[in-house]
Design a protein around this motif. Sequence first.
Motif, PDB file in Angstrom:
ATOM      1  N   LYS A 211      -7.739  -6.936 -40.420  1.00 52.15           N
ATOM      2  CA  LYS A 211      -8.197  -6.357 -41.511  1.00 52.15           C
ATOM      3  C   LYS A 211      -8.169  -7.319 -42.831  1.00 52.15           C
ATOM      4  O   LYS A 211      -7.319  -8.142 -43.111  1.00 52.15           O
ATOM      5  N   ASP A 212      -9.173  -7.154 -43.804  1.00 52.23           N
ATOM      6  CA  ASP A 212      -9.444  -8.139 -44.984  1.00 52.23           C
ATOM      7  C   ASP A 212      -8.718  -7.075 -46.113  1.00 52.23           C
ATOM      8  O   ASP A 212      -9.151  -6.244 -46.581  1.00 52.23           O
ATOM      9  N   LEU A 213      -7.562  -7.830 -46.459  1.00 58.40           N
ATOM     10  CA  LEU A 213      -6.928  -7.270 -47.443  1.00 58.40           C
ATOM     11  C   LEU A 213      -7.083  -8.204 -48.802  1.00 58.40           C
ATOM     12  O   LEU A 213      -6.767  -9.289 -48.904  1.00 58.40           O
ATOM     13  N   ARG A 214      -7.497  -7.394 -49.885  1.00 58.80           N
ATOM     14  CA  ARG A 214      -7.808  -8.071 -51.179  1.00 58.80           C
ATOM     15  C   ARG A 214      -7.135  -7.416 -52.277  1.00 58.80           C
ATOM     16  O   ARG A 214      -7.433  -6.233 -52.502  1.00 58.80           O
ATOM     17  N   ILE A 215      -6.256  -8.099 -53.097  1.00 60.57           N
ATOM     18  CA  ILE A 215      -5.310  -7.814 -53.998  1.00 60.57           C
ATOM     19  C   ILE A 215      -5.606  -8.196 -55.296  1.00 60.57           C
ATOM     20  O   ILE A 215      -5.841  -9.395 -55.519  1.00 60.57           O
ATOM     21  N   THR A 216      -6.005  -7.412 -56.359  1.00 61.43           N
ATOM     22  CA  THR A 216      -5.872  -7.841 -57.623  1.00 61.43           C
ATOM     23  C   THR A 216      -4.520  -7.817 -58.299  1.00 61.43           C
ATOM     24  O   THR A 216      -4.208  -6.751 -58.283  1.00 61.43           O
TER      25      THR A 216
ATOM     26  N   ASP B 230       4.765 -15.141 -53.337  1.00 62.26           N
ATOM     27  CA  ASP B 230       5.979 -14.388 -52.407  1.00 62.26           C
ATOM     28  C   ASP B 230       6.165 -12.903 -52.983  1.00 62.26           C
ATOM     29  O   ASP B 230       7.046 -12.166 -52.363  1.00 62.26           O
ATOM     30  N   ILE B 231       5.463 -12.454 -53.909  1.00 63.14           N
ATOM     31  CA  ILE B 231       5.246 -11.316 -54.475  1.00 63.14           C
ATOM     32  C   ILE B 231       5.400 -10.086 -53.177  1.00 63.14           C
ATOM     33  O   ILE B 231       6.189  -9.018 -53.566  1.00 63.14           O
ATOM     34  N   PHE B 232       4.585 -10.164 -52.474  1.00 65.66           N
ATOM     35  CA  PHE B 232       4.157  -9.115 -51.342  1.00 65.66           C
ATOM     36  C   PHE B 232       4.611  -9.361 -50.195  1.00 65.66           C
ATOM     37  O   PHE B 232       4.525  -8.663 -49.010  1.00 65.66           O
ATOM     38  N   ASP B 233       5.576 -10.405 -50.197  1.00 69.05           N
ATOM     39  CA  ASP B 233       6.322 -10.844 -48.587  1.00 69.05           C
ATOM     40  C   ASP B 233       6.795  -9.805 -47.882  1.00 69.05           C
ATOM     41  O   ASP B 233       6.930  -9.617 -46.617  1.00 69.05           O
TER      42      ASP B 233
ATOM     43  N   GLU C 245       0.038   4.311 -41.452  1.00 69.85           N
ATOM     44  CA  GLU C 245       0.824   3.686 -42.227  1.00 69.85           C
ATOM     45  C   GLU C 245       0.149   2.727 -43.518  1.00 69.85           C
ATOM     46  O   GLU C 245       0.676   2.457 -44.424  1.00 69.85           O
ATOM     47  N   GLU C 246      -1.393   2.989 -43.306  1.00 64.28           N
ATOM     48  CA  GLU C 246      -2.018   2.101 -43.973  1.00 64.28           C
ATOM     49  C   GLU C 246      -1.942   2.459 -45.526  1.00 64.28           C
ATOM     50  O   GLU C 246      -1.884   1.724 -46.584  1.00 64.28           O
ATOM     51  N   LYS C 247      -2.099   3.732 -45.808  1.00 65.89           N
ATOM     52  CA  LYS C 247      -1.983   4.575 -47.286  1.00 65.89           C
ATOM     53  C   LYS C 247      -0.768   4.241 -47.906  1.00 65.89           C
ATOM     54  O   LYS C 247      -0.984   3.556 -48.904  1.00 65.89           O
ATOM     55  N   GLN C 248       0.332   4.422 -47.023  1.00 67.86           N
ATOM     56  CA  GLN C 248       1.832   3.836 -47.656  1.00 67.86           C
ATOM     57  C   GLN C 248       1.834   2.459 -48.223  1.00 67.86           C
ATOM     58  O   GLN C 248       2.348   2.332 -48.903  1.00 67.86           O
ATOM     59  N   PHE C 249       1.149   1.615 -47.215  1.00 68.19           N
ATOM     60  CA  PHE C 249       1.227   0.171 -47.571  1.00 68.19           C
ATOM     61  C   PHE C 249       0.536  -0.159 -49.009  1.00 68.19           C
ATOM     62  O   PHE C 249       0.878  -0.875 -49.597  1.00 68.19           O
ATOM     63  N   LEU C 250      -0.677   0.581 -49.027  1.00 71.12           N
ATOM     64  CA  LEU C 250      -1.672   0.168 -49.941  1.00 71.12           C
ATOM     65  C   LEU C 250      -0.707   0.917 -51.131  1.00 71.12           C
ATOM     66  O   LEU C 250      -1.048   0.185 -52.391  1.00 71.12           O
ATOM     67  N   ASP C 251      -0.314   2.072 -51.164  1.00 66.41           N
ATOM     68  CA  ASP C 251       0.605   2.405 -52.464  1.00 66.41           C
ATOM     69  C   ASP C 251       1.679   1.679 -52.833  1.00 66.41           C
ATOM     70  O   ASP C 251       1.759   1.370 -54.096  1.00 66.41           O
ATOM     71  N   ASP C 252       2.394   0.988 -51.913  1.00 66.82           N
ATOM     72  CA  ASP C 252       3.432   0.216 -52.222  1.00 66.82           C
ATOM     73  C   ASP C 252       2.890  -0.962 -52.882  1.00 66.82           C
ATOM     74  O   ASP C 252       3.489  -1.636 -53.803  1.00 66.82           O
ATOM     75  N   ILE C 253       1.728  -1.452 -52.549  1.00 61.24           N
ATOM     76  CA  ILE C 253       1.014  -2.711 -52.993  1.00 61.24           C
ATOM     77  C   ILE C 253       0.663  -2.249 -54.558  1.00 61.24           C
ATOM     78  O   ILE C 253       1.031  -3.011 -55.345  1.00 61.24           O
ATOM     79  N   ARG C 254      -0.208  -1.114 -54.789  1.00 59.99           N
ATOM     80  CA  ARG C 254      -0.123  -0.890 -56.031  1.00 59.99           C
ATOM     81  C   ARG C 254       1.144  -0.674 -56.962  1.00 59.99           C
ATOM     82  O   ARG C 254       0.807  -0.842 -58.177  1.00 59.99           O
ATOM     83  N   MET C 255       2.245  -0.318 -56.404  1.00 56.13           N
ATOM     84  CA  MET C 255       3.314  -0.306 -57.356  1.00 56.13           C
ATOM     85  C   MET C 255       3.631  -1.730 -57.779  1.00 56.13           C
ATOM     86  O   MET C 255       4.364  -1.865 -58.924  1.00 56.13           O
TER      87      MET C 255
ATOM     88  N   ASN D 212      -1.192  -1.054 -60.265  1.00 55.56           N
ATOM     89  CA  ASN D 212      -2.074  -0.066 -59.946  1.00 55.56           C
ATOM     90  C   ASN D 212      -3.474  -0.792 -60.113  1.00 55.56           C
ATOM     91  O   ASN D 212      -4.528  -0.074 -60.315  1.00 55.56           O
ATOM     92  N   LEU D 213      -3.763  -2.119 -60.043  1.00 53.87           N
ATOM     93  CA  LEU D 213      -5.012  -2.769 -60.132  1.00 53.87           C
ATOM     94  C   LEU D 213      -5.708  -2.479 -58.879  1.00 53.87           C
ATOM     95  O   LEU D 213      -5.095  -2.045 -57.753  1.00 53.87           O
ATOM     96  N   THR D 214      -7.033  -3.085 -58.737  1.00 48.42           N
ATOM     97  CA  THR D 214      -7.643  -2.732 -57.551  1.00 48.42           C
ATOM     98  C   THR D 214      -7.051  -3.432 -56.147  1.00 48.42           C
ATOM     99  O   THR D 214      -6.550  -4.514 -56.202  1.00 48.42           O
ATOM    100  N   VAL D 215      -6.978  -2.532 -54.927  1.00 47.59           N
ATOM    101  CA  VAL D 215      -6.506  -3.347 -53.709  1.00 47.59           C
ATOM    102  C   VAL D 215      -7.875  -2.583 -52.860  1.00 47.59           C
ATOM    103  O   VAL D 215      -8.179  -1.494 -52.859  1.00 47.59           O
TER     104      VAL D 215
END
Length: 231
Positions: free
Chosen positions: A147-152, A161-164, A201-211, A215-218
């Motif tokens: 999957k293509d994941l884009r994080i702002t 290494d913030i999301f490792d 677990e995709e939603k939980q994964f994105l929620d943790d990234i937003r934390m 809470n910027l665009t993911v």
Amino acid sequence: MESILLALSGTSTAEVEITNSIAVIYSVAAGLLGLLISLTYMKTGNRISKNFARTLITLPILVCIVLLVVNGNFGTSIAVLGAFSLVRFRSLQGSSRDISFIFFSMTIGIVCAVGEVILAATLTIAICIIYFILNAIKYGANNTEEKDLRITIPENLDYSDIFDDLFEKYTKTYRQIAVRTTNMGSMYEINYRVKLKNEREEKQFLDDIRMRNGNLTVICGRCDMNEAEEL
């Protein structure tokens, strides 16, 4: 009747005079084989273009007719070459699968034009079977889970290494593709390719990234097919 027997016998067009009946037989054979190629294209792919599927039917006929018309005429050959060159520069970039089907169709049209109708039918059936077998065993399909994941993120965060730890928890594999600045340089957009361990677990994964990113665009979605199928 004699011309029909010559056509079905596979005699080369270089050995017999081209007649209208022979041209019709070769063209019809190319069209029928093009139909089989088009059906194979539709049955063995996930993404199908209606116009491309129709083109695969007509392309062998057109190639066959062009070669029959040329038939040793040097001047006509140069004109045809120029016409094909113009078509080339009007074409859109396609995937490797699309290009292979174009060459497949053109090859069958050429073989039909030289009078080898039986050989053309044999090649078409054999190659179509290969396509169906490769599709059935999902040969080379391991990367379809990517999957293509884009994080702002804000410019003050170190993205190295913030999301490792989150990637280790939720993904099988991950790799960073690109980083670019956005919003007048005040933010970064990081592009990753990831394979999730569990799609649920995709939603939980994105929620943790937003934390982590305030809470910027993911954005998370399937990889673009044309990019994934680069030559």
